[in-house]
Scaffold this motif. Structure first.
Motif, mmCIF file in Angstrom:
data_model
loop_
_atom_site.group_PDB
_atom_site.id
_atom_site.type_symbol
_atom_site.label_atom_id
_atom_site.label_comp_id
_atom_site.label_asym_id
_atom_site.label_seq_id
_atom_site.Cartn_x
_atom_site.Cartn_y
_atom_site.Cartn_z
ATOM 1 N N VAL A 170 0.855 -1.189 0.000
ATOM 2 C CA VAL A 170 0.000 0.000 0.000
ATOM 3 C C VAL A 170 0.885 1.232 0.000
ATOM 4 N N GLN A 171 0.513 2.198 -0.803
ATOM 5 C CA GLN A 171 1.254 3.459 -0.857
ATOM 6 C C GLN A 171 0.311 4.634 -0.734
ATOM 7 N N LEU A 172 0.787 5.675 -0.070
ATOM 8 C CA LEU A 172 0.093 6.960 -0.024
ATOM 9 C C LEU A 172 1.000 7.982 -0.689
ATOM 10 N N SER A 176 -2.999 3.682 -2.894
ATOM 11 C CA SER A 176 -3.038 2.651 -3.930
ATOM 12 C C SER A 176 -2.456 1.355 -3.383
ATOM 13 N N GLY A 177 -2.752 0.271 -4.090
ATOM 14 C CA GLY A 177 -2.232 -1.027 -3.677
ATOM 15 C C GLY A 177 -3.359 -2.001 -3.395
ATOM 16 N N SER A 178 -3.032 -3.005 -2.641
ATOM 17 C CA SER A 178 -3.980 -4.097 -2.369
ATOM 18 C C SER A 178 -4.921 -3.735 -1.219
ATOM 19 N N ILE A 179 -5.714 -2.702 -1.434
ATOM 20 C CA ILE A 179 -6.573 -2.146 -0.387
ATOM 21 C C ILE A 179 -7.921 -2.845 -0.349
ATOM 22 N N VAL A 180 -8.318 -3.249 0.852
ATOM 23 C CA VAL A 180 -9.644 -3.812 1.054
ATOM 24 C C VAL A 180 -10.586 -2.742 1.593
ATOM 25 N N LEU A 220 -3.883 -1.243 9.607
ATOM 26 C CA LEU A 220 -2.559 -0.687 9.865
ATOM 27 C C LEU A 220 -2.500 0.773 9.458
ATOM 28 N N ASN A 221 -1.613 1.485 10.102
ATOM 29 C CA ASN A 221 -1.362 2.896 9.811
ATOM 30 C C ASN A 221 -0.369 3.032 8.667
ATOM 31 N N TYR A 222 -0.741 3.801 7.662
ATOM 32 C CA TYR A 222 0.164 4.094 6.557
ATOM 33 C C TYR A 222 0.389 5.604 6.476
ATOM 34 N N TRP A 223 1.601 5.968 6.020
ATOM 35 C CA TRP A 223 1.971 7.376 5.915
ATOM 36 C C TRP A 223 2.479 7.691 4.516
ATOM 37 N N GLY A 224 2.181 8.882 4.075
ATOM 38 C CA GLY A 224 2.785 9.381 2.862
ATOM 39 C C GLY A 224 4.173 9.922 3.155
#
Length: 122
Positions: A2-4, A25-29, A109-113
């Protein structure tokens, strides 16, 4: 994965406006909360604005009435419209999202740009 990816930062004079955008973007549910944070030099990272998947919003007192957060659930994007900018808004702005992806179906999970610089000149 996953990317931001953020876009829209830059240099603006006090009183001006900028619009930040962030695309996931990515394998997001599923994407739960989407947030904007900022970090000024020598200061801790702080929450600027938050929006839930249903559209409920929350803002830091310092930006209420000037900033507006919005999201497009179909496009997995979140934006921050910043008006009446002040020099004290100068910071690196980070997009943050709580995401369930195919690689971790039961654990949000937490994702960051990577961050985008906003500089407001007086």
């Amino acid at each position: 994965q996953v990317q931001l990816v953020e876009s829209g930062g830059g240099l603006v004079q006090a009183g001006g406006s900028l619009r930040l955008s962030c695309a996931a973007s990515g394998s997001i549910v599923r994407i739960d909360a989407m947030n904007w944070y900022r970090q000024a030099p020598g200061k801790q990272r702080e929450l600027v604005a938050a929006i839930t998947s249903s559209g409920a919003t929350n803002y830091a007192d310092s930006v209420k009435g000037r900033f507006t957060i919005s999201r497009d659930n179909a496009k997995n994007t979140v934006s921050l419209q910043m008006n009446s900018l002040k020099p004290e808004d100068t910071a690196v702005y980070y997009c943050n999202a709580v995401i369930v992806a195919t690689t971790h179906l039961f654990v949000p999970l937490n994702y960051w740009g990577q961050g985008t610089q906003v500089t407001v000149s007086s």
